[in-house]
Design a protein around this motif. Structure first.
Motif, mmCIF file in Angstrom:
data_model
loop_
_atom_site.group_PDB
_atom_site.id
_atom_site.type_symbol
_atom_site.label_atom_id
_atom_site.label_comp_id
_atom_site.label_asym_id
_atom_site.label_seq_id
_atom_site.Cartn_x
_atom_site.Cartn_y
_atom_site.Cartn_z
ATOM 1 N N ILE A 178 0.844 -1.188 0.000
ATOM 2 C CA ILE A 178 0.000 0.000 0.000
ATOM 3 C C ILE A 178 0.884 1.244 0.000
ATOM 4 C CG2 ILE A 178 -1.852 1.231 1.174
ATOM 5 C CD1 ILE A 178 -2.636 -1.576 0.197
ATOM 6 N N GLU A 179 0.616 2.186 -0.897
ATOM 7 C CA GLU A 179 1.386 3.423 -0.925
ATOM 8 C C GLU A 179 1.169 4.181 0.380
ATOM 9 O OE1 GLU A 179 0.625 5.761 -4.372
ATOM 10 O OE2 GLU A 179 1.865 4.485 -5.657
ATOM 11 N N PRO A 180 2.251 4.498 1.101
ATOM 12 C CA PRO A 180 2.104 5.150 2.417
ATOM 13 C C PRO A 180 1.517 6.553 2.294
ATOM 14 C CG PRO A 180 4.306 4.209 2.137
ATOM 15 C CD PRO A 180 3.657 4.191 0.791
ATOM 16 N N GLU A 181 0.652 6.881 3.227
ATOM 17 C CA GLU A 181 0.089 8.229 3.316
ATOM 18 C C GLU A 181 0.782 9.047 4.393
ATOM 19 O OE1 GLU A 181 -4.063 7.711 3.977
ATOM 20 O OE2 GLU A 181 -4.430 6.766 2.024
ATOM 21 N N SER A 182 1.566 8.368 5.225
ATOM 22 C CA SER A 182 2.318 9.045 6.282
ATOM 23 C C SER A 182 3.438 8.129 6.734
ATOM 24 C CB SER A 182 1.400 9.389 7.465
ATOM 25 O OG SER A 182 0.924 8.196 8.072
ATOM 26 N N ALA A 183 4.365 8.699 7.499
ATOM 27 C CA ALA A 183 5.490 7.915 8.021
ATOM 28 C C ALA A 183 5.121 7.340 9.389
ATOM 29 C CB ALA A 183 6.739 8.786 8.111
ATOM 30 N N THR A 184 4.024 6.619 9.435
ATOM 31 C CA THR A 184 3.554 6.055 10.696
ATOM 32 C C THR A 184 4.388 4.853 11.113
ATOM 33 O OG1 THR A 184 1.638 5.086 11.813
ATOM 34 C CG2 THR A 184 1.886 4.612 9.475
ATOM 35 N N SER A 185 4.437 4.640 12.408
ATOM 36 C CA SER A 185 5.130 3.464 12.938
ATOM 37 C C SER A 185 4.148 2.348 13.276
ATOM 38 C CB SER A 185 5.924 3.846 14.195
ATOM 39 O OG SER A 185 5.054 4.368 15.189
ATOM 40 N N ASP A 186 2.893 2.489 12.832
ATOM 41 C CA ASP A 186 1.871 1.501 13.163
ATOM 42 C C ASP A 186 1.927 0.261 12.284
ATOM 43 O OD1 ASP A 186 0.908 3.140 15.126
ATOM 44 O OD2 ASP A 186 -0.718 3.977 13.907
ATOM 45 N N PHE A 187 2.582 0.361 11.113
ATOM 46 C CA PHE A 187 2.547 -0.731 10.145
ATOM 47 C C PHE A 187 3.950 -1.231 9.816
ATOM 48 C CE2 PHE A 187 -0.882 2.322 8.633
ATOM 49 C CZ PHE A 187 -1.845 1.776 9.457
ATOM 50 N N GLY A 188 3.998 -2.420 9.179
ATOM 51 C CA GLY A 188 5.245 -2.918 8.630
ATOM 52 C C GLY A 188 5.483 -2.320 7.250
ATOM 53 N N TYR A 189 6.744 -2.332 6.817
ATOM 54 C CA TYR A 189 7.123 -1.754 5.524
ATOM 55 C C TYR A 189 7.832 -2.800 4.674
ATOM 56 C CZ TYR A 189 6.045 2.954 7.228
ATOM 57 O OH TYR A 189 5.402 4.067 7.712
ATOM 58 N N LEU A 190 7.543 -2.771 3.370
ATOM 59 C CA LEU A 190 8.221 -3.603 2.382
ATOM 60 C C LEU A 190 9.192 -2.706 1.620
ATOM 61 C CD1 LEU A 190 5.039 -5.402 1.008
ATOM 62 C CD2 LEU A 190 6.654 -6.314 2.669
ATOM 63 N N VAL A 191 10.471 -3.010 1.753
ATOM 64 C CA VAL A 191 11.498 -2.146 1.173
ATOM 65 C C VAL A 191 12.031 -2.792 -0.100
ATOM 66 C CG1 VAL A 191 13.655 -0.914 1.592
ATOM 67 C CG2 VAL A 191 12.121 -1.443 3.516
ATOM 68 N N PRO A 192 11.861 -2.142 -1.273
ATOM 69 C CA PRO A 192 12.334 -2.735 -2.530
ATOM 70 C C PRO A 192 13.844 -2.629 -2.672
ATOM 71 C CG PRO A 192 11.433 -0.560 -2.941
ATOM 72 C CD PRO A 192 11.189 -0.845 -1.490
ATOM 73 N N GLN A 193 14.410 -3.509 -3.474
ATOM 74 C CA GLN A 193 15.850 -3.463 -3.705
ATOM 75 C C GLN A 193 16.258 -2.260 -4.533
ATOM 76 O OE1 GLN A 193 17.604 -7.047 -5.205
ATOM 77 N NE2 GLN A 193 17.008 -8.283 -3.448
ATOM 78 N N ALA A 194 15.463 -1.931 -5.564
ATOM 79 C CA ALA A 194 15.797 -0.818 -6.449
ATOM 80 C C ALA A 194 14.523 -0.066 -6.793
ATOM 81 C CB ALA A 194 16.479 -1.326 -7.718
ATOM 82 N N ALA A 195 14.535 1.259 -6.563
ATOM 83 C CA ALA A 195 13.329 2.057 -6.768
ATOM 84 C C ALA A 195 12.901 2.085 -8.231
ATOM 85 C CB ALA A 195 13.563 3.475 -6.262
ATOM 86 N N GLY A 196 13.831 1.982 -9.150
ATOM 87 C CA GLY A 196 13.483 2.104 -10.561
ATOM 88 C C GLY A 196 13.142 0.796 -11.241
ATOM 89 N N GLU A 197 13.166 -0.305 -10.510
ATOM 90 C CA GLU A 197 12.911 -1.618 -11.099
ATOM 91 C C GLU A 197 11.455 -1.744 -11.534
ATOM 92 O OE1 GLU A 197 13.275 -6.364 -9.830
ATOM 93 O OE2 GLU A 197 13.509 -4.768 -8.369
ATOM 94 N N THR A 198 11.236 -2.526 -12.581
ATOM 95 C CA THR A 198 9.875 -2.762 -13.067
ATOM 96 C C THR A 198 9.069 -3.543 -12.030
ATOM 97 O OG1 THR A 198 10.697 -2.809 -15.335
ATOM 98 C CG2 THR A 198 8.526 -3.733 -14.949
ATOM 99 N N ASP A 199 7.783 -3.184 -11.896
ATOM 100 C CA ASP A 199 6.901 -3.900 -10.965
ATOM 101 C C ASP A 199 6.593 -5.300 -11.483
ATOM 102 O OD1 ASP A 199 6.721 -1.704 -9.260
ATOM 103 O OD2 ASP A 199 5.074 -0.837 -10.425
ATOM 104 N N PRO A 200 6.479 -6.293 -10.594
ATOM 105 C CA PRO A 200 6.685 -6.185 -9.154
ATOM 106 C C PRO A 200 8.171 -6.173 -8.795
ATOM 107 C CG PRO A 200 6.100 -8.444 -9.715
ATOM 108 C CD PRO A 200 6.009 -7.652 -10.985
ATOM 109 N N LYS A 201 8.536 -5.322 -7.868
ATOM 110 C CA LYS A 201 9.940 -5.140 -7.487
ATOM 111 C C LYS A 201 10.377 -6.213 -6.490
ATOM 112 C CE LYS A 201 9.852 -0.100 -8.042
ATOM 113 N NZ LYS A 201 8.466 -0.006 -8.501
ATOM 114 N N LEU A 202 11.651 -6.584 -6.570
ATOM 115 C CA LEU A 202 12.227 -7.471 -5.570
ATOM 116 C C LEU A 202 12.227 -6.785 -4.208
ATOM 117 C CD1 LEU A 202 15.260 -8.923 -7.548
ATOM 118 C CD2 LEU A 202 13.357 -10.260 -6.612
#
Length: 322
Positions: A141-165
């Protein structure tokens, strides 16, 4: 299977007893559980939808499911043993019927304003698993804020084609760190994912082989529902609680990717404050004195689902405390 303890003051029946939020009416008409089933029915026929629930919650889920799904599609857990076991038991059930099945996991605690857009991303994620059967594809889910309530999925490379590693899973980081992750392209972890069933089974088995073997043995030995319930109860008593994100996903072991879901209108209703904000949105005439604003929340398939009579089931409407 969760008990929704953070909303204990918001979800009580007329007798003052706590009701887990997934069984409560979210929009005055449908429960979170029903919305999750409708979400699944956009991808497959209801005959291919399997629900896993706790035996202790039967009084709430049985009236909601009895006219929707075949009885054999409801898998009852005798005890709560964490999200990894909650994934594993229905997965074994599905693979026993169709060993080559591809699956989508949909937690029953999500609310989306735009189900059609979400369905398109789910379809893309599921299709990718046929092209790359060794991958797990998460819907972020595209974040709407920098909340600490949820977990985050961090991609390896921002410019990679979806779906990203996925480079890493970060569970509930401090807001300052969450802001850094968002700049790196991180997405909120919805725990919605698609995969080939055997791929998920291998991933769990690599971490907890004895747990997989014990549950599989209990299901194989007991063919009828009564003996299976006894066998599962005996097995569950000896199982440790396992968290799917922390104890399985964070260990790696397979290729994991993330598909961004943009503008799907996801709402987390896990705290009284967020529930109050949702209630304010749903009932503006009551809470703000303004004109009614219609909000489209239900899919076009919801009409096919069983209408639950609150008078019969003791249904509770999800609402913030007074």
């Amino acid at each position: 299977g969760g008990w929704g303890l953070r909303l204990r003051g918001c979800t009580v029946d007329h007798g003052g007893r706590h009701v887990p939020k997934q069984f409560c009416l979210i929009d005055g008409e449908h429960t979170l559980l029903q919305l999750a089933i409708a979400r699944a029915s956009r991808l497959v026929a209801l005959e291919h939808v399997v629900v896993v629930a706790l035996t202790q919650h039967r009084r709430w889920w049985q009236p909601q499911l009895k006219e929707i799904l075949p009885p054999e599609n409801v898998v009852s857990q005798p005890l709560g043993r964490g999200t990894a076991i909650g994934v594993l038991l229905p997965l074994l059930h599905v693979l026993a019927r169709e060993p080559e099945a591809h699956v989508v996991f949909l937690p029953a605690d999500h609310y989306f304003r735009h189900e059609g857009r979400l369905a398109e991303e789910l379809e893309r994620a599921l299709q990718y698993t046929y092209d790359a059967p060794g991958d797990l594809v998460f819907v972020g889910i595209e974040p709407e804020s920098a909340t600490s309530d949820f977990g985050y999925l961090v991609p390896q490379a921002a410019g990679e084609t979806d779906p990203k590693l996925i480079a890493s899973f970060v569970e509930k980081p401090p807001p300052e760190f969450a802001q850094i992750l968002i700049r790196r392209g991180a997405l909120w972890n919805s725990l919605i994912f698609a995969a080939r069933g055997q791929c998920v089974l291998r991933l769990i088995r690599a971490c907890f082989p004895h747990t997989v073997d014990a549950l599989r043995e209990a299901m194989v030995q007991a063919r009828d529902p009564t003996s299976r319930a006894r066998a599962l109860t005996s097995t569950y008593l000896n199982l440790a609680s396992i968290d799917f994100s922390r104890d399985v996903l964070e260990r790696g072991g397979c290729t994991m990717r993330v598909m961004p879901a943009a503008a799907v209108g996801w709402l987390d209703l896990g705290t009284p404050n967020r529930l109050a904000a949702f209630w304010d949105e749903q009932h503006p005439a009551v809470t703000r004195g303004s004109a009614e604003v219609p909000v489209s929340v239900s899919s076009d398939r919801l009409a096919s689902l069983h209408d639950v009579d609150p008078a019969v089931t003791g249904m509770v409407e999800l609402s913030p405390p007074e």
